[in-house]
Motif scaffolding. Structure first.
Motif: not given
Length: 375
Positions: A209, A211, A215
């Protein structure tokens, strides 16, 4: 020797150590020289006045070393004064002789225990010898003893006062060190722990992931920036030139601990009651305790999905509860987090408890009664 006598015999010199010489010593010696000369000139009725004036002027030099060698200086003054008195057949009658009391004061103020005992014995011996000399009345002896006792008592009192003050200063330094350690743990360590947690999470999802990895990196950047900001603020406070850079946290700042989740444990914050009625020191302590409890749950809890921070304010005081839904705390070495939370609560007359919950997870509860908030 009995215990009290042995304790006195083994007592060290006064602390802190005295200065070797100060400008007042030279002024004192000069004043004695002038006083002895004037008294010998203006009192022709005193026998052997010029001899005693010369002796007193010579012995005035002992005042320069009375702090570092109190017993030796007092012994020199007593032996020389007694020897001259026997040789002249008369005690010194010049008022300038009173400066010997400064040497007696220095003995009780600065000397070690064994020096006190030996010096006291010399003073008693000198008193006994004065009884055998001609012209000495019992009233003179009683008066001399009273003056000597008063002088020694003054030296002991000031010695004890200096010792208490030194102990208070040391305790204040230790308290400052504890406060600094607590603040470092509650501020910088909190953000560093968050950075470590996010770095671990990012390494786990970096391949699956991107993303979530991005983050995590943004969170690490924000926490690192906040850490640097708080470090600069604390350094500024220690340098006493930038205290406003680090504002005192309030109950409203608790909302900054809330986290929506997104792969991290969700943190829900609820504050019920009149937060404006809570004094700033109490609000700051509550914030730091909640911050530490949340950090511990994130760092040490196993399988934590949600952390609840609940603050209730009523007429009796304030109650804080921090609960997580994990499977208990991981096995970790003892740290300073729980101790710091308990110390903060104790300072406000409250109580802090941290223990596992019966249905799993961990709970930290803090009760701060209004009676401990102060005026």
């Amino acid at each position: 020797m009995t215990s009290p006598v042995r304790a006195l015999w083994d007592a060290p010199r006064a602390a802190p150590a005295p200065p070797r010489h100060v400008w007042r010593d030279a002024v004192l010696v000069g004043s004695i020289v002038v006083a002895a000369a004037l008294e010998a000139l203006l009192r022709p009725d005193v026998p052997w006045r010029w001899l005693w004036a010369v002796v007193l002027v010579g012995l005035s030099a002992t005042l320069l070393w009375r702090r570092t060698h109190p017993l030796a200086m007092l012994t020199i003054a007593l032996v020389v004064g007694t020897a001259v008195g026997f040789a002249a057949g008369a005690d010194p009658q010049l008022f300038t002789t009173a400066y010997f009391l400064v040497l007696l004061y220095a003995l009780f103020r600065w000397a070690s225990g064994r020096e006190l005992i030996v010096g006291g014995a010399l003073v008693v011996l000198g008193t006994v010898l004065s009884l055998t000399s001609s012209g000495t009345t019992p009233g003179d002896v009683v008066g001399g003893i009273a003056v000597a006792v008063a002088t020694g008592s003054l030296g002991v009192a000031l010695r004890w006062r200096a010792r208490v003050r030194a102990r208070d200063l040391e305790q204040a330094r230790l308290a400052e060190r504890v406060q600094l350690a607590r603040d470092l743990h509650d501020t910088v360590a909190h953000h560093v722990s968050a950075i470590a947690i996010q770095a671990q999470a990012g390494s786990l999802v970096v391949a699956k992931d991107p993303a979530a990895t991005a983050e995590a990196l943004r969170t690490i950047e924000a926490e690192a920036t906040q850490t640097l900001r708080e470090m600069r603020a604390m350094v500024g406070v220690l340098r006493a030139d930038a205290a406003p850079l680090m504002p005192t946290p309030t109950l409203e700042d608790l909302q900054g601990l809330a986290v929506a989740g997104d792969g991290r444990p969700e943190v829900v914050v609820q504050v019920q009651g009149d937060s404006g009625a809570v004094p700033p020191p109490v609000a700051a302590a509550v914030f730091r305790i909640a911050q530490e409890a949340v950090t511990n749950a994130r760092r040490h809890g196993r399988g934590v999905g949600r952390i609840d921070v609940d603050v209730r304010i009523d007429a009796d005081g304030l109650r804080l509860a921090v609960d997580d839904d994990g499977r208990g705390a991981a096995s970790t070495p003892p740290g300073f987090g729980i101790r710091g939370m308990q110390e903060r609560a104790d300072l406000l007359g409250g109580r802090c408890e941290a223990a596992p919950r019966p249905d799993g997870g961990w709970r930290v509860t803090v009760s701060l009664p209004r009676t401990g908030w102060g005026a």
